[in-house]
Design a protein around this motif. Structure first.
Motif, short mmCIF file in Angstrom:
data_model
loop_
_atom_site.label_atom_id
_atom_site.label_comp_id
_atom_site.label_asym_id
_atom_site.label_seq_id
_atom_site.Cartn_x
_atom_site.Cartn_y
_atom_site.Cartn_z
N GLY A 21 9.94 4.15 -7.81
CA GLY A 21 9.61 3.27 -8.93
C GLY A 21 10.22 1.90 -8.77
N ALA A 22 11.50 1.86 -8.38
CA ALA A 22 12.18 0.58 -8.19
C ALA A 22 11.52 -0.21 -7.06
N GLY A 23 11.13 0.51 -6.00
CA GLY A 23 10.47 -0.16 -4.88
C GLY A 23 9.13 -0.74 -5.29
N SER A 24 8.38 -0.01 -6.10
CA SER A 24 7.09 -0.48 -6.56
C SER A 24 7.24 -1.73 -7.42
N ILE A 25 8.24 -1.72 -8.30
CA ILE A 25 8.49 -2.90 -9.15
C ILE A 25 8.86 -4.10 -8.29
N THR A 26 9.73 -3.88 -7.30
CA THR A 26 10.16 -4.97 -6.43
C THR A 26 8.99 -5.59 -5.68
N HIS A 48 0.83 -1.20 0.00
CA HIS A 48 0.00 0.00 0.00
C HIS A 48 0.87 1.26 0.00
N MET A 49 1.86 1.27 0.89
CA MET A 49 2.72 2.45 1.00
C MET A 49 3.53 2.69 -0.27
N MET A 50 4.00 1.60 -0.90
CA MET A 50 4.79 1.78 -2.12
C MET A 50 3.93 2.34 -3.24
N ALA A 51 2.68 1.88 -3.34
CA ALA A 51 1.80 2.37 -4.39
C ALA A 51 1.59 3.87 -4.27
N VAL A 52 1.29 4.33 -3.07
CA VAL A 52 1.03 5.76 -2.86
C VAL A 52 2.32 6.57 -2.92
N THR A 53 3.41 6.03 -2.40
CA THR A 53 4.68 6.74 -2.42
C THR A 53 5.11 7.06 -3.84
N THR A 54 4.85 6.14 -4.76
CA THR A 54 5.23 6.36 -6.16
C THR A 54 4.57 7.62 -6.70
N PHE A 55 3.32 7.85 -6.33
CA PHE A 55 2.61 9.05 -6.80
C PHE A 55 3.05 10.28 -6.01
N VAL A 56 3.25 10.12 -4.71
CA VAL A 56 3.68 11.25 -3.88
C VAL A 56 5.04 11.77 -4.34
N SER A 57 5.89 10.85 -4.83
CA SER A 57 7.23 11.25 -5.27
C SER A 57 7.22 12.10 -6.53
N VAL A 89 4.00 -3.17 -10.69
CA VAL A 89 5.13 -3.19 -11.63
C VAL A 89 4.95 -2.11 -12.69
N GLY A 90 3.74 -1.99 -13.21
CA GLY A 90 3.47 -0.99 -14.23
C GLY A 90 3.69 0.43 -13.72
N VAL A 91 3.21 0.71 -12.52
CA VAL A 91 3.39 2.04 -11.92
C VAL A 91 4.87 2.31 -11.70
N GLY A 92 5.59 1.29 -11.26
CA GLY A 92 7.02 1.47 -11.03
C GLY A 92 7.78 1.78 -12.31
N ILE A 93 7.46 1.07 -13.38
CA ILE A 93 8.11 1.32 -14.68
C ILE A 93 7.79 2.74 -15.15
N TRP A 94 6.54 3.14 -15.02
CA TRP A 94 6.13 4.50 -15.40
C TRP A 94 6.93 5.54 -14.61
N SER A 95 7.10 5.31 -13.31
CA SER A 95 7.84 6.27 -12.49
C SER A 95 9.30 6.37 -12.93
N LEU A 96 9.91 5.23 -13.25
CA LEU A 96 11.30 5.25 -13.70
C LEU A 96 11.45 5.97 -15.04
N ARG A 97 10.50 5.73 -15.94
CA ARG A 97 10.60 6.31 -17.28
C ARG A 97 10.36 7.82 -17.29
N THR A 98 9.59 8.32 -16.34
CA THR A 98 9.23 9.74 -16.34
C THR A 98 9.98 10.55 -15.29
N ALA A 99 10.90 9.92 -14.57
CA ALA A 99 11.59 10.60 -13.48
C ALA A 99 12.34 11.85 -13.95
N ARG A 100 12.88 11.81 -15.15
CA ARG A 100 13.67 12.94 -15.65
C ARG A 100 12.81 14.14 -16.02
N ASN A 101 11.53 13.92 -16.22
CA ASN A 101 10.66 15.00 -16.71
C ASN A 101 9.75 15.57 -15.62
N LEU A 102 10.12 15.38 -14.36
CA LEU A 102 9.27 15.86 -13.28
C LEU A 102 9.07 17.37 -13.33
#
Length: 210
Positions: free
Chosen positions: A189-194, A23-32, A86-99
């Motif tokens: 993102g990495a945490g969400s994938i894991t 639960h925390m990883m899912a929300v943390t990915t969006f909060v980040s 996993v999908g949310v984590g991949i999305w977070s990794l791919r878009t990290a540079r464009n925050l």
């Protein structure tokens, strides 16, 4: 007075349930994604409300009909959660540079996504053990529905609180080192994938054992 004890217990169990790692990883990915404290709080609320609605509906059906998810359906739902993480984590990794290029309107879309994850989590995982099973042991449907409602309030309060604390910690880190924002998004993102892969492996192993 006797009715207050199970309701208070439901709230506490809900608050604690919200703080499970997936639960925390899912929300943390969006909060980040570098939201304001208000937006992070909104993410927590949306996840909690989605989770609570799913649990309340499932619990109401259980109380009215006695029907519960079959083990096969539980595995499908848990697998869906794993894939989503996993999908949310991949999305977070791919878009990290464009925050820094994010449009504020994107946060609304993220809010819908985090609410959907809340619904998925509400239908899978340990929810049955901490919410749906106790409901069947309570005397009367009214008390059972009240239990589910208090559990949902606890879940929502727990995740909203966590989202605020996480956003505050991330903002402080970003103030000290602006580059930390991208790193935090990547870590999330990495945490969400894991965690998602762990969920999927658990589903596959459980199916193999059965």
């Amino acid at each position: 007075m006797s009715g207050l004890l199970p309701l208070g217990t439901a709230f506490l169990l809900g608050f604690i349930h919200a703080l499970e790692i997936d639960h925390m990883m899912a929300v943390t990915t969006f909060v980040s994604r570098r939201p304001t404290l208000a937006t992070a709080f909104g993410f927590g609320l949306r996840w909690g409300i989605g989770h609570s609605l799913a649990v309340f509906v499932a619990g109401a059906v259980l109380l009215a009909t006695g029907i519960r998810w079959s083990p096969g359906m539980e595995r499908v739902l848990e697998g869906t959660v794993g894939i989503a993480l996993v999908g949310v984590g991949i999305w977070s990794l791919r878009t990290a540079r464009n925050l820094h290029r994010q449009d504020p309107s994107e946060h609304r879309a993220h809010g819908h996504a985090v609410a959907s994850l809340g619904v998925m989590h509400g239908l899978a995982g340990t929810t049955a053990a901490v919410a749906l099973v106790p409901v069947t042991l309570l005397p009367g449907r009214a008390l059972g529905l009240a239990y589910l409602a208090c559990f949902g309030v606890g879940v929502t309060a727990g995740m909203a609180t966590f989202a605020l604390v996480a956003a505050l910690a991330m903002r402080r880190a970003a103030d000290r080192a602006p580059a930390a924002v991208e790193r935090m998004a990547r870590w999330a993102g990495a945490g969400s994938i894991t965690v998602g892969l762990w969920w999927l492996s658990r589903v596959l192993l459980t199916g193999a054992v059965r």
